[in-house]
Design a protein around this motif. Structure first.
Motif, PDB file in Angstrom:
ATOM      1  N   ASP A  88     -29.346 -19.571  17.907  1.00  0.00           N
ATOM      2  CA  ASP A  88     -30.344 -19.563  16.937  1.00  0.00           C
ATOM      3  C   ASP A  88     -31.711 -20.497  17.933  1.00  0.00           C
ATOM      4  O   ASP A  88     -30.952 -20.581  19.591  1.00  0.00           O
ATOM      5  CB  ASP A  88     -29.997 -21.242  16.154  1.00  0.00           C
ATOM      6  N   LEU A  89     -33.033 -20.496  18.022  1.00  0.00           N
ATOM      7  CA  LEU A  89     -33.836 -20.050  19.255  1.00  0.00           C
ATOM      8  C   LEU A  89     -33.459 -21.607  19.992  1.00  0.00           C
ATOM      9  O   LEU A  89     -33.885 -20.966  21.559  1.00  0.00           O
ATOM     10  CB  LEU A  89     -35.205 -20.248  18.632  1.00  0.00           C
ATOM     11  N   VAL A  90     -33.224 -22.543  19.505  1.00  0.00           N
ATOM     12  CA  VAL A  90     -33.886 -24.007  20.403  1.00  0.00           C
ATOM     13  C   VAL A  90     -32.067 -24.677  21.148  1.00  0.00           C
ATOM     14  O   VAL A  90     -32.067 -24.181  22.501  1.00  0.00           O
ATOM     15  CB  VAL A  90     -33.304 -24.628  19.448  1.00  0.00           C
ATOM     16  N   THR A  91     -30.992 -23.557  20.605  1.00  0.00           N
ATOM     17  CA  THR A  91     -29.849 -23.682  21.480  1.00  0.00           C
ATOM     18  C   THR A  91     -30.436 -22.384  22.738  1.00  0.00           C
ATOM     19  O   THR A  91     -29.259 -22.502  23.757  1.00  0.00           O
ATOM     20  CB  THR A  91     -28.953 -22.677  21.066  1.00  0.00           C
ATOM     21  N   GLY A  92     -30.528 -20.986  22.471  1.00  0.00           N
ATOM     22  CA  GLY A  92     -31.449 -19.949  23.530  1.00  0.00           C
ATOM     23  C   GLY A  92     -31.309 -20.634  24.294  1.00  0.00           C
ATOM     24  O   GLY A  92     -31.534 -20.142  25.561  1.00  0.00           O
ATOM     25  N   ILE A  93     -32.820 -21.493  23.762  1.00  0.00           N
ATOM     26  CA  ILE A  93     -33.398 -22.263  24.682  1.00  0.00           C
ATOM     27  C   ILE A  93     -33.321 -22.563  26.211  1.00  0.00           C
ATOM     28  O   ILE A  93     -33.535 -22.856  27.246  1.00  0.00           O
ATOM     29  CB  ILE A  93     -35.342 -22.470  24.669  1.00  0.00           C
ATOM     30  N   LEU A  94     -32.191 -23.791  25.347  1.00  0.00           N
ATOM     31  CA  LEU A  94     -31.508 -24.889  26.054  1.00  0.00           C
ATOM     32  C   LEU A  94     -30.751 -24.447  26.860  1.00  0.00           C
ATOM     33  O   LEU A  94     -30.371 -25.169  28.210  1.00  0.00           O
ATOM     34  CB  LEU A  94     -31.520 -26.095  25.286  1.00  0.00           C
ATOM     35  N   VAL A  95     -29.552 -23.676  26.358  1.00  0.00           N
ATOM     36  CA  VAL A  95     -28.786 -22.816  27.647  1.00  0.00           C
ATOM     37  C   VAL A  95     -29.347 -22.279  28.919  1.00  0.00           C
ATOM     38  O   VAL A  95     -29.231 -22.379  29.637  1.00  0.00           O
ATOM     39  CB  VAL A  95     -27.988 -22.116  26.756  1.00  0.00           C
ATOM     40  N   GLY A  96     -30.629 -21.011  27.969  1.00  0.00           N
ATOM     41  CA  GLY A  96     -31.008 -20.194  29.665  1.00  0.00           C
ATOM     42  C   GLY A  96     -31.705 -21.365  30.346  1.00  0.00           C
ATOM     43  O   GLY A  96     -31.589 -21.219  31.605  1.00  0.00           O
ATOM     44  N   PHE A  97     -32.080 -22.596  29.655  1.00  0.00           N
ATOM     45  CA  PHE A  97     -33.157 -23.779  30.450  1.00  0.00           C
ATOM     46  C   PHE A  97     -31.923 -24.438  31.602  1.00  0.00           C
ATOM     47  O   PHE A  97     -32.221 -24.222  32.834  1.00  0.00           O
ATOM     48  CB  PHE A  97     -33.869 -24.829  30.279  1.00  0.00           C
ATOM     49  N   SER A  98     -30.668 -24.194  31.109  1.00  0.00           N
ATOM     50  CA  SER A  98     -29.697 -24.837  31.982  1.00  0.00           C
ATOM     51  C   SER A  98     -29.208 -24.078  33.155  1.00  0.00           C
ATOM     52  O   SER A  98     -28.729 -24.314  33.863  1.00  0.00           O
ATOM     53  CB  SER A  98     -28.791 -25.531  31.046  1.00  0.00           C
ATOM     54  N   VAL A  99     -29.202 -23.103  32.526  1.00  0.00           N
ATOM     55  CA  VAL A  99     -28.804 -21.581  33.756  1.00  0.00           C
ATOM     56  C   VAL A  99     -29.521 -21.721  34.568  1.00  0.00           C
ATOM     57  O   VAL A  99     -28.746 -21.617  35.903  1.00  0.00           O
ATOM     58  CB  VAL A  99     -28.124 -20.556  32.940  1.00  0.00           C
ATOM     59  N   ALA A 100     -30.423 -21.680  34.665  1.00  0.00           N
ATOM     60  CA  ALA A 100     -31.730 -21.302  35.577  1.00  0.00           C
ATOM     61  C   ALA A 100     -31.545 -22.644  36.562  1.00  0.00           C
ATOM     62  O   ALA A 100     -31.657 -21.921  37.508  1.00  0.00           O
ATOM     63  CB  ALA A 100     -32.868 -20.809  34.383  1.00  0.00           C
ATOM     64  N   SER A 101     -31.347 -23.772  35.899  1.00  0.00           N
ATOM     65  CA  SER A 101     -31.814 -24.441  36.729  1.00  0.00           C
ATOM     66  C   SER A 101     -29.772 -24.908  37.110  1.00  0.00           C
ATOM     67  O   SER A 101     -30.441 -25.059  38.716  1.00  0.00           O
ATOM     68  CB  SER A 101     -31.732 -25.815  35.401  1.00  0.00           C
TER      69      SER A 101
END
Length: 565
Positions: free
Chosen positions: A404-417
């Motif tokens: 889902d979109l929220v999981t994608g954003i949260l995981v992507g943000f975590s990877v980028a961080s």
């Protein structure tokens, strides 16, 4: 006199709408003419899109118009951007459709209402600046994922497929249902959708200032009606579009229902804040102006509350329509307000004509929108840029599609961080001062003080934070010498967090137990404050302004110890 009036003019705050700012600056007839032309241009673009997005979201096309009229007006009237155009956005299609499927239209209206309250609270708490920290690979990844899902959702109408059961929401299940139905494709629907796409692309290439999407929809509607093509239309599927706005009404409220839709509302608020501020940033880059992020979020909140009251869906800033507004010569938020009024005029006067619009034509419009959202060039560039960027954009993209979109954003943000922290930790350097190169000699420190074995001087520079604290602590513990004094030169330290400060404090406490003195030199005020606030070990540290004075103090202390012995 003008200077006196200017002195009395109230200063604009972070929550002053740009509409108020424009009126204070002076708004004339020439500005109104420019805004009217731009507002009409944007309305022409928004008309087919608003209905198409609503249909793709699982609701009737009129709800897309309600959203653009009511929500779009308030976004411009109350917002912190001169050029922002609000309305239904393609980015919300996935979330809105899932909410309708799970909670019905009433649940959607309640989730939209609650998301408006959340957005207003985010703005009121001045959290808008933090939304801008979403990394670029994350935005590209979720935009591409949403684009892929939108395109998949339009395959049925693009091809005029006949399904034996309701179309599933999840992508893999959807494709599994659409595949066996391909032999049922309607040639007329395929012709209409291909023709509409062809018109849009041709006009974009040869007449980029023409409203390609509206022209394509009008031509498709005229052709379908004149040739009596066997294609599904808004009229045959939805019964047409109402000729007026509904009376405002609160969505059904109950604690159980609120708890049910709260996750959806939070998702709407998260995506709405990201999308609206991204759109405002795009407008800033095109116009040279600056928006007020917290004021913008408060306006987005009010717009979503009002949209829900009038039966609309989620409102956000729309990048394509906002860019069209800037390019069309808009001068103020009045252009966005007029765009909503023009859409209302269409609903009042020409709503019956919407019944003739083929769903295949609207699907073609959304197919083009989906391709634009995919940003294939940016996606490919990020995949080649670095492993960190590739991991971020790919994880966001895949999770958006398959989770889902929220999981994608949260995981992507975590990877980028994590990738950012790794890069920042590599900027940290710990060197002995007697090993510095000649170009570093301007620190005013005499390297010879370290040659007698009594003093070890270290220069720590870069960003010292929790990501590097363990490595630095281990390096300090492994110092082979057992000196009588340490000098930690922090003049090159850019950042120090509590974990890193604790590492320095622990090192100082250990040195003190071993009978060694610890001097910290060159620490600017924020670094010194972090050391004092974060660790008790700092009581064993002696602060000096520079390495030279620290060295002098260390030599004097050692001499005093020798004399006392």
């Amino acid at each position: 006199m003008s200077d006196a009036l200017a002195a009395r003019r109230p200063a604009d705050s972070a929550f002053t709408p740009k509409f108020v700012t424009v009126l204070r600056e002076g708004y004339g007839l020439a500005d109104l003419r420019a805004d009217a032309v731009s507002g009409l241009t944007v309305a022409i673009v928004a008309l087919p899109l608003s209905m198409a997005i609503a249909i793709a979201s699982g609701v009737t096309p009129d709800r897309g118009l309600y959203t653009a009229i009511v929500g779009g007006f308030l976004v411009s009237a109350l917002g912190g951007s001169r050029y922002q155009i609000g309305g239904p956005a393609g980015a919300f299609i996935v979330l809105v459709a899932a909410t309708v499927a799970a909670h019905g239209v009433e649940g959607l209206l309640l989730a939209t209402f609650l998301s408006g309250l959340m957005l207003a609270a985010i703005g009121a708490l001045r959290l808008g600046a933090f939304v801008k920290f979403i990394p670029y690979p994350v935005t590209v990844g979720f935009s591409a994922g949403i684009g892929a899902i939108i395109f998949a959702s339009q395959i049925k109408d693009l091809l005029g497929l006949h399904l034996s059961r309701p179309e599933p929401g999840p992508l893999l299940e959807k494709l599994g249902t659409l595949g066996p139905a391909l032999p049922s494709a309607t040639p007329a629907a395929v012709a209409v959708s291909l023709g509409a796409v062809g018109v849009i692309l041709a006009l974009r290439r040869f007449r980029p200032k023409w409203p390609g999407m509206l022209i394509a929809v009008v031509l498709a509607s005229a052709a379908a009606a004149a040739l009596s093509l066997p294609v599904e239309t808004i009229g045959s599927h939805f019964g047409g579009v109402p000729r007026s706005l509904p009376a405002p009404a609160l969505p059904p409220l109950s604690l159980a229902k609120i708890l049910d839709v709260l996750p959806a509302a939070a998702s709407f608020a998260l995506l709405g804040s990201i999308e609206s501020l991204l759109s405002a940033v795009v407008a800033d880059s095109m116009s040279g102006r600056r928006h007020r992020s917290n004021c913008e979020l408060v306006a987005q909140g009010a717009a979503n509350v009002a949209s829900a009251l009038f039966g609309g869906i989620c409102v956000t800033g729309t990048i394509a329509r906002t860019a069209t507004n800037v390019r069309s010569g808009a001068r103020s938020p009045v252009a966005g307000m007029l765009h909503s009024l023009f859409l209302l005029l269409f609903m009042l006067l020409a709503a019956p004509l919407a019944s003739y619009i083929p769903l295949a034509a609207l699907a073609a419009v959304l197919a083009v929108v989906a391709w634009n959202m995919a940003e294939t060039h940016a996606f490919a560039s990020l995949m080649r840029a670095s492993r960190a960027d590739a991991a971020t954009v790919l994880s966001t993209f895949l999770l958006t599609i398959f989770r889902d979109l929220v999981t994608g954003i949260l995981v992507g943000f975590s990877v980028a961080s994590l990738a950012f922290m790794r890069r920042m930790s590599r900027t940290l350097e710990v060197r002995t001062l007697d090993g510095l190169e000649a170009e570093d000699a301007d620190i005013g420190f005499d390297p010879s003080v370290t040659n007698d074995g009594d003093i070890v001087a270290l220069k720590i520079s870069g960003a010292f934070f929790f990501g590097a604290a363990a490595g630095v602590a281990a390096a300090l513990d492994e110092i082979a010498q057992k000196p009588r004094a340490f000098i930690l030169d922090l003049s090159g330290l850019l950042e120090l967090d509590s974990t890193a400060a604790a590492a320095i404090g622990n090192f100082a406490a250990k040195a003190h137990r071993n009978g060694a003195l610890v001097y910290v030199s060159g620490a600017h005020r924020e670094v010194r404050r972090a050391l004092i606030m974060s660790t008790h070990g700092v009581r064993h540290v002696r602060f000096r302004d520079d390495a030279a004075s620290a060295a002098a103090a260390a030599r004097a202390a050692i001499a005093a110890q020798n004399k006392a012995a």
